[in-house]
Design a protein around this motif. Structure first.
Motif, PDB file in Angstrom:
ATOM      1  N   VAL A 294       0.861  -1.188   0.000  1.00 48.53           N
ATOM      2  CA  VAL A 294       0.000   0.000   0.000  1.00 48.53           C
ATOM      3  C   VAL A 294       0.895   1.236   0.000  1.00 48.53           C
ATOM      4  CG1 VAL A 294      -1.746   1.319   1.257  1.00 48.53           C
ATOM      5  CG2 VAL A 294      -1.854  -1.190   1.224  1.00 48.53           C
ATOM      6  N   GLU A 295       0.597   2.201  -0.898  1.00 45.89           N
ATOM      7  CA  GLU A 295       1.363   3.449  -0.914  1.00 45.89           C
ATOM      8  C   GLU A 295       0.738   4.438   0.055  1.00 45.89           C
ATOM      9  OE1 GLU A 295       3.368   6.697  -3.956  1.00 45.89           O
ATOM     10  OE2 GLU A 295       1.681   5.477  -4.654  1.00 45.89           O
ATOM     11  N   TYR A 296       1.560   4.933   0.974  1.00 45.14           N
ATOM     12  CA  TYR A 296       1.117   5.895   1.973  1.00 45.14           C
ATOM     13  C   TYR A 296       1.757   7.254   1.706  1.00 45.14           C
ATOM     14  CZ  TYR A 296      -0.577   1.900   4.679  1.00 45.14           C
ATOM     15  OH  TYR A 296      -1.242   0.782   5.092  1.00 45.14           O
ATOM     16  N   PHE A 297       0.939   8.308   1.803  1.00 47.20           N
ATOM     17  CA  PHE A 297       1.417   9.685   1.707  1.00 47.20           C
ATOM     18  C   PHE A 297       1.372  10.297   3.104  1.00 47.20           C
ATOM     19  CE2 PHE A 297       0.186   8.683  -2.544  1.00 47.20           C
ATOM     20  CZ  PHE A 297       1.019   9.437  -3.361  1.00 47.20           C
ATOM     21  N   TYR A 298       2.471  10.940   3.485  1.00 50.56           N
ATOM     22  CA  TYR A 298       2.575  11.552   4.810  1.00 50.56           C
ATOM     23  C   TYR A 298       2.684  13.069   4.659  1.00 50.56           C
ATOM     24  CZ  TYR A 298       3.537   6.863   6.583  1.00 50.56           C
ATOM     25  OH  TYR A 298       3.451   5.533   6.910  1.00 50.56           O
ATOM     26  N   GLY A 299       1.824  13.778   5.367  1.00 42.00           N
ATOM     27  CA  GLY A 299       1.909  15.226   5.435  1.00 42.00           C
ATOM     28  C   GLY A 299       2.525  15.648   6.758  1.00 42.00           C
ATOM     29  N   ASN A 310       0.659  25.076   8.082  1.00 40.42           N
ATOM     30  CA  ASN A 310       1.325  25.180   6.780  1.00 40.42           C
ATOM     31  C   ASN A 310       1.099  23.851   6.052  1.00 40.42           C
ATOM     32  OD1 ASN A 310       3.103  25.070   4.614  1.00 40.42           O
ATOM     33  ND2 ASN A 310       4.773  26.088   5.697  1.00 40.42           N
ATOM     34  N   THR A 311       0.236  23.859   5.033  1.00 43.87           N
ATOM     35  CA  THR A 311      -0.135  22.616   4.335  1.00 43.87           C
ATOM     36  C   THR A 311       0.394  22.591   2.902  1.00 43.87           C
ATOM     37  OG1 THR A 311      -2.274  23.589   3.708  1.00 43.87           O
ATOM     38  CG2 THR A 311      -2.205  22.286   5.736  1.00 43.87           C
ATOM     39  N   ASN A 312       1.521  23.272   2.669  1.00 41.15           N
ATOM     40  CA  ASN A 312       2.122  23.234   1.333  1.00 41.15           C
ATOM     41  C   ASN A 312       2.464  21.803   0.926  1.00 41.15           C
ATOM     42  OD1 ASN A 312       1.981  25.913   0.682  1.00 41.15           O
ATOM     43  ND2 ASN A 312       4.039  26.409   1.395  1.00 41.15           N
ATOM     44  N   ILE A 313       2.392  21.550  -0.385  1.00 44.31           N
ATOM     45  CA  ILE A 313       2.673  20.220  -0.901  1.00 44.31           C
ATOM     46  C   ILE A 313       4.113  19.802  -0.639  1.00 44.31           C
ATOM     47  CG2 ILE A 313       3.352  21.004  -3.200  1.00 44.31           C
ATOM     48  CD1 ILE A 313       1.248  17.866  -2.378  1.00 44.31           C
ATOM     49  N   GLU A 314       5.004  20.780  -0.432  1.00 48.62           N
ATOM     50  CA  GLU A 314       6.405  20.459  -0.136  1.00 48.62           C
ATOM     51  C   GLU A 314       6.549  19.707   1.184  1.00 48.62           C
ATOM     52  OE1 GLU A 314       5.357  23.360  -1.131  1.00 48.62           O
ATOM     53  OE2 GLU A 314       6.528  24.007  -2.867  1.00 48.62           O
ATOM     54  N   ASN A 315       5.505  19.714   2.013  1.00 46.80           N
ATOM     55  CA  ASN A 315       5.535  19.028   3.300  1.00 46.80           C
ATOM     56  C   ASN A 315       5.039  17.587   3.210  1.00 46.80           C
ATOM     57  OD1 ASN A 315       6.415  21.350   4.728  1.00 46.80           O
ATOM     58  ND2 ASN A 315       4.323  22.139   4.735  1.00 46.80           N
ATOM     59  N   VAL A 316       4.912  17.051   1.997  1.00 41.74           N
ATOM     60  CA  VAL A 316       4.341  15.717   1.794  1.00 41.74           C
ATOM     61  C   VAL A 316       5.370  14.804   1.127  1.00 41.74           C
ATOM     62  CG1 VAL A 316       2.514  14.377   0.680  1.00 41.74           C
ATOM     63  CG2 VAL A 316       2.004  16.638   1.636  1.00 41.74           C
ATOM     64  N   ALA A 317       5.438  13.543   1.572  1.00 42.16           N
ATOM     65  CA  ALA A 317       6.279  12.519   0.950  1.00 42.16           C
ATOM     66  C   ALA A 317       5.552  11.184   1.066  1.00 42.16           C
ATOM     67  CB  ALA A 317       7.646  12.446   1.608  1.00 42.16           C
ATOM     68  N   SER A 318       5.974  10.197   0.248  1.00 43.36           N
ATOM     69  CA  SER A 318       5.261   8.923   0.233  1.00 43.36           C
ATOM     70  C   SER A 318       6.234   7.751   0.215  1.00 43.36           C
ATOM     71  CB  SER A 318       4.341   8.834  -0.988  1.00 43.36           C
ATOM     72  OG  SER A 318       5.086   8.745  -2.183  1.00 43.36           O
ATOM     73  N   ALA A 319       5.713   6.549   0.544  1.00 49.73           N
ATOM     74  CA  ALA A 319       6.496   5.321   0.499  1.00 49.73           C
ATOM     75  C   ALA A 319       5.560   4.125   0.543  1.00 49.73           C
ATOM     76  CB  ALA A 319       7.491   5.252   1.658  1.00 49.73           C
ATOM     77  N   VAL A 320       6.099   2.956   0.121  1.00 47.67           N
ATOM     78  CA  VAL A 320       5.389   1.681   0.185  1.00 47.67           C
ATOM     79  C   VAL A 320       6.190   0.750   1.079  1.00 47.67           C
ATOM     80  CG1 VAL A 320       4.529  -0.293  -1.130  1.00 47.67           C
ATOM     81  CG2 VAL A 320       4.477   2.002  -2.143  1.00 47.67           C
ATOM     82  N   PRO A 321       5.577   0.157   2.106  1.00 52.34           N
ATOM     83  CA  PRO A 321       6.346  -0.775   2.957  1.00 52.34           C
ATOM     84  C   PRO A 321       6.915  -1.930   2.150  1.00 52.34           C
ATOM     85  CG  PRO A 321       4.228  -0.252   3.955  1.00 52.34           C
ATOM     86  CD  PRO A 321       4.192   0.313   2.566  1.00 52.34           C
ATOM     87  N   ALA A 322       8.116  -2.344   2.496  1.00 55.91           N
ATOM     88  CA  ALA A 322       8.708  -3.501   1.838  1.00 55.91           C
ATOM     89  C   ALA A 322       7.871  -4.742   2.124  1.00 55.91           C
ATOM     90  CB  ALA A 322      10.139  -3.701   2.330  1.00 55.91           C
ATOM     91  N   THR A 323       7.833  -5.671   1.151  1.00 61.97           N
ATOM     92  CA  THR A 323       6.907  -6.790   1.243  1.00 61.97           C
ATOM     93  C   THR A 323       7.573  -8.134   1.469  1.00 61.97           C
ATOM     94  OG1 THR A 323       6.963  -7.042  -1.165  1.00 61.97           O
ATOM     95  CG2 THR A 323       5.247  -5.638  -0.244  1.00 61.97           C
ATOM     96  N   GLY A 324       8.828  -8.286   1.072  1.00 62.84           N
ATOM     97  CA  GLY A 324       9.457  -9.596   1.138  1.00 62.84           C
ATOM     98  C   GLY A 324      10.125  -9.859   2.471  1.00 62.84           C
ATOM     99  N   LYS A 325      10.567 -11.079   2.627  1.00 67.17           N
ATOM    100  CA  LYS A 325      11.303 -11.446   3.828  1.00 67.17           C
ATOM    101  C   LYS A 325      12.775 -11.060   3.682  1.00 67.17           C
ATOM    102  CE  LYS A 325       8.294 -15.248   5.228  1.00 67.17           C
ATOM    103  NZ  LYS A 325       8.203 -16.682   5.599  1.00 67.17           N
ATOM    104  N   ILE A 326      13.428 -10.865   4.830  1.00 67.02           N
ATOM    105  CA  ILE A 326      14.851 -10.561   4.862  1.00 67.02           C
ATOM    106  C   ILE A 326      15.545 -11.647   5.673  1.00 67.02           C
ATOM    107  CG2 ILE A 326      16.610  -8.978   5.727  1.00 67.02           C
ATOM    108  CD1 ILE A 326      14.750  -6.682   5.160  1.00 67.02           C
ATOM    109  N   TYR A 327      16.540 -12.285   5.058  1.00 64.08           N
ATOM    110  CA  TYR A 327      17.301 -13.342   5.718  1.00 64.08           C
ATOM    111  C   TYR A 327      18.705 -12.796   6.008  1.00 64.08           C
ATOM    112  CZ  TYR A 327      13.597 -15.934   3.338  1.00 64.08           C
ATOM    113  OH  TYR A 327      12.378 -16.357   2.858  1.00 64.08           O
ATOM    114  N   THR A 328      19.133 -12.895   7.250  1.00 68.34           N
ATOM    115  CA  THR A 328      20.426 -12.330   7.640  1.00 68.34           C
ATOM    116  C   THR A 328      21.305 -13.391   8.276  1.00 68.34           C
ATOM    117  OG1 THR A 328      19.487 -10.118   7.964  1.00 68.34           O
ATOM    118  CG2 THR A 328      21.581 -10.603   9.063  1.00 68.34           C
ATOM    119  N   LEU A 329      22.554 -13.449   7.804  1.00 65.79           N
ATOM    120  CA  LEU A 329      23.594 -14.267   8.418  1.00 65.79           C
ATOM    121  C   LEU A 329      24.555 -13.327   9.132  1.00 65.79           C
ATOM    122  CD1 LEU A 329      24.857 -17.179   8.651  1.00 65.79           C
ATOM    123  CD2 LEU A 329      26.346 -16.483   6.769  1.00 65.79           C
ATOM    124  N   SER A 330      24.701 -13.493  10.439  1.00 62.66           N
ATOM    125  CA  SER A 330      25.575 -12.635  11.237  1.00 62.66           C
ATOM    126  C   SER A 330      26.816 -13.424  11.634  1.00 62.66           C
ATOM    127  CB  SER A 330      24.845 -12.147  12.485  1.00 62.66           C
ATOM    128  OG  SER A 330      25.654 -11.249  13.220  1.00 62.66           O
TER     129      SER A 330
END
Length: 713
Positions: A294-299, A310-330
């Motif tokens: 899901v794409e989310y827009f944050y103001g 102050n609700t200028n469009i410059e105060n807005v950005a968006s992102a989509v949460p990553a969906t896959g799994k992450i496998y880590t070897l430490s």
């Protein structure tokens, strides 16, 4: 009756209307005909308007991109044509995907900026690129119209006030267009609709920006906004807006909205109301209520003591949460045990060493016969002499090259003190997340990212000047580097020799699967044992351990050769009294064209490590040779021996030996390679970094690879 065909390739959509009688609805011949043109159709259906819908996201359309075309279709002279029932070419009417007078739309306008002061608004932009298909220009930019409309976005070039109709490319890139006719408390939408030589417009929402200025005094804009997707969450960073002479900052209200930017402080879900200035400038606020895909827009709307936002469009950005799994070897690099030092983290926790990994997405590796840029058929994983359906296969080359299909995998490397982490994931969103993930093994020669890569099962052989991966060939043949590259080019633009980045990916997969640093801890190999013919392990599965056998379905340890790792080299120079040794990685887009015997590689990254001798001169430096104890994460991309080396051995730490650059020669370029068999210190195919040969004139083995991504336009 009109028939509608929709072809999709990347972000380019062709909606084709034809009256050709031999394209009929509700007739199996229709699907058969389209299958002939596009051999990798992913969906086929009848649309709501009775049209035939073909979703083709993988196949190369170049077969119809010629004067002769293919199977009654062609794209020639900037026109689509269909061969009618009497064998004559008949032009096809093309309806624009966004409704712009018909035709193929241009890409969107680029780098749009909206700047304002007390009296005016300045709009800056770069005009759209020409549209291309398989290297051919099919739509040429002719101009851009700047449309302004109050309260709602313009729908087309006639929906609003035309401020400028610009036909001089990038005329407004630097200084912009100044709109001095604006009022406070009014919402303005600026649309930059590009059009081509045929008057076809792009009405994409990416061409539109909103501007609003309040009459009330408000704090300045929020700055340094960063919206970083993570697995099942989004991390937020920002700097709160400054107070002005008229308005004192009192807080920042963070509002989240799905699918579109929030326009006011109440337009969306309240995530946070922060009154502690710059609390989240360097410390993340984590939105863990986000849903994957899901794409989310944050103001980030700052407000004054009087409650004015102050609700200028410059105060807005968006992102989509990553969906896959992450496998880590430490890896605890201070622990000498090759496997005891290794721990699973993240989604790797609770996965057992070995075959349990076959159920994970990063190990969906499939053997196949690969021909003409696509899979001809898949093979039985336990017995390559059979197809996946149990019928006999032909591994001699008639049905294509014997290869393994590897799914997209990105990686991130990190070192903190003496803890070294390797993280792997199939999630492409991580590449865009600013979290440090890369996938250079999957970049093709046009710098597009492939969903899959194909690696030859056998050591490649050259026949009639072309490189192949076939069974029953001499495994001990070696070739010069120019022979290898020329034989790949003879196969086609997307055929490449085995590269350093692909080799590193396989090393990471091995380390993850067996939770170890030792190249042979989970494999068996008799000293100096190798086979003379490719295909000796065809009936021994994907993970055959005896006599070297196979890893990820690829035969190795079957000859006495050095395996050349393309796309990387070692070099040396002197800086004052310090002797420097560097690893240089070739930028993917230059991989195909660079002559390996020439200096001056264009590089993606260059990393230096230094000789430890205090005040050493060039002639006194020992170079870099020895067993690896510590490794560095070079720019989170490359795992390579660190300069702080001492104490490693053939049975401790990484169990891998690196033969270094001759210490008395500066400015020497060396290729990277690995032994294909057990030989004293060098330890074979899965050696961490490999032995280094001192000249580019030597002969090597290679594996054939094929990499082709979709255009990122």
């Amino acid at each position: 009756m009109n028939k509608n065909l929709t072809f999709k390739k990347g972000d380019i959509t062709f909606d084709i209307t034809t009256r050709a009688e031999n394209v009929r609805l509700n007739d199996s011949n229709v699907k058969d005909e389209i299958d002939n043109i596009n051999r990798k159709i992913e969906s086929f259906s009848i649309g709501e308007d009775g049209g035939i819908i073909v979703d083709n996201t993988e196949h190369n359309l170049s077969k119809i991109n010629s004067e002769d075309g293919a199977h009654n279709f062609r794209f020639h002279d900037n026109k689509f044509s269909h061969k009618n029932e009497i064998g004559e070419w008949e032009d096809i009417e093309i309806a624009g995907a966004m409704g712009g007078n018909g035709g193929i739309k241009l890409p969107p306008t680029k780098f749009i900026e909206i700047l304002s002061n007390d009296t005016s608004v300045t709009v800056k932009w770069e005009d759209a690129d020409n549209q291309t298909l398989n290297g051919a220009t099919i739509s040429i930019w002719a101009g851009t119209k700047l449309i302004r409309k109050q309260d709602a976005p313009p729908l087309n070039e006639n929906d609003g006030e035309v401020l400028v109709d610009n036909t001089d490319r990038d005329y407004y890139k630097l200084n912009g267009f100044v709109d001095g006719n604006i009022s406070n408390d009014t919402i303005y939408y600026y649309a930059l609709f590009p059009y081509d030589q045929n008057g076809v417009y792009n009405y994409d929402i990416l061409n539109i920006r909103k501007f609003y200025r309040q009459s009330e005094s408000v704090p300045a804009n929020t700055t340094t906004i960063r919206v970083l997707p993570d697995i099942k969450s989004i991390k937020l960073l920002w700097t709160d807006g400054l107070s002005t002479n008229e308005a004192t900052w009192a807080g920042t209200r963070v509002v989240r909205k799905i699918g579109a930017p929030p326009s006011t402080e109440t337009d969306g879900t309240l995530i946070l109301d922060n009154t502690n200035r710059d609390k989240y400038r360097n410390t993340y606020f984590i939105d863990d209520t986000a849903t994957q895909n899901v794409e989310y827009f944050y103001g980030f709307f700052p407000y004054s003591r009087e409650g004015h936002y102050n609700t200028n469009i410059e105060n807005v950005a968006s992102a989509v949460p990553a969906t896959g799994k992450i496998y880590t070897l430490s890896i605890n690099m201070d622990n000498s045990s090759p496997s005891g030092a290794c721990t699973y983290l993240d989604d790797a926790v609770n996965i057992s060493v070995g075959n349990a990994w076959d159920r994970t997405d990063i190990f969906q590796i499939k053997p196949c016969l690969f021909k003409d840029g696509q899979v001809n058929y898949y093979l039985n994983k336990d017995d390559y002499t059979k197809k996946i359906d149990g019928t006999p296969s032909n591994l001699s080359g008639v049905d294509g090259d014997v290869m393994v299909e590897i799914p997209f995998i990105c990686h991130k490397l990190s070192r903190s003190g003496n803890i070294f982490n390797i993280s792997l994931s199939t999630d492409k969103n991580l590449i865009k997340s600013n979290l440090g993930y890369t996938a250079y093994a999957f970049y093709d020669v046009d710098n597009n990212i492939a969903d899959k890569i194909y690696v030859g099962v056998y050591q490649a052989t050259i026949e009639n000047g072309e490189l192949f991966s076939n069974s029953g060939k001499n495994a001990n043949v070696k070739y010069s580097l120019n022979q290898i590259f020329d034989a790949c080019r003879a196969r086609g633009r997307n055929y490449l020799p085995y590269s350093f980045m692909i080799h590193q990916l396989l090393v990471f997969l091995y380390m993850m699967r067996f939770r170890t640093r030792s190249p042979f801890e989970n494999l068996t190999l008799s000293t100096n044992t190798w086979k003379n013919e490719t295909g000796v392990f065809n009936q021994n599965g994907m993970w055959f351990k005896s006599d070297g056998g196979k890893f990820a379905g690829i035969e190795w340890a079957i000859s006495s050769s050095y395996l050349y790792l393309a796309g990387a080299k070692l070099s040396s120079d002197v800086s004052g009294t310090v002797y420097r040794q560097n690893i240089v990685i070739l930028e993917p887009r230059n991989f195909y064209t660079v002559n390996v015997t020439q200096a001056g590689w264009l590089t993606k990254s260059q990393y230096s490590y230094y000789n430890n001798a205090s005040g050493a001169t060039n002639s006194q430096c020992s170079g870099f040779s020895g067993y690896t104890k510590y490794v560095d994460a070079r720019n989170a991309i490359i795992m390579f021996p660190s300069s702080d080396q001492s104490g490693g051995s053939a049975s401790t730490y990484f169990c891998s030996y690196m033969s270094g650059i001759p210490q008395t020669t500066a400015n020497l370029d060396l290729v990277l390679c690995v032994h294909l068999y057990y030989s004293g210190a060098y330890k074979g195919f899965l050696n961490l970094c490999g032995a280094v040969n001192s000249t580019v004139s030597a002969s090597y083995s290679t594996y054939l690879t094929y990499i082709k991504g979709e255009s990122q336009q």
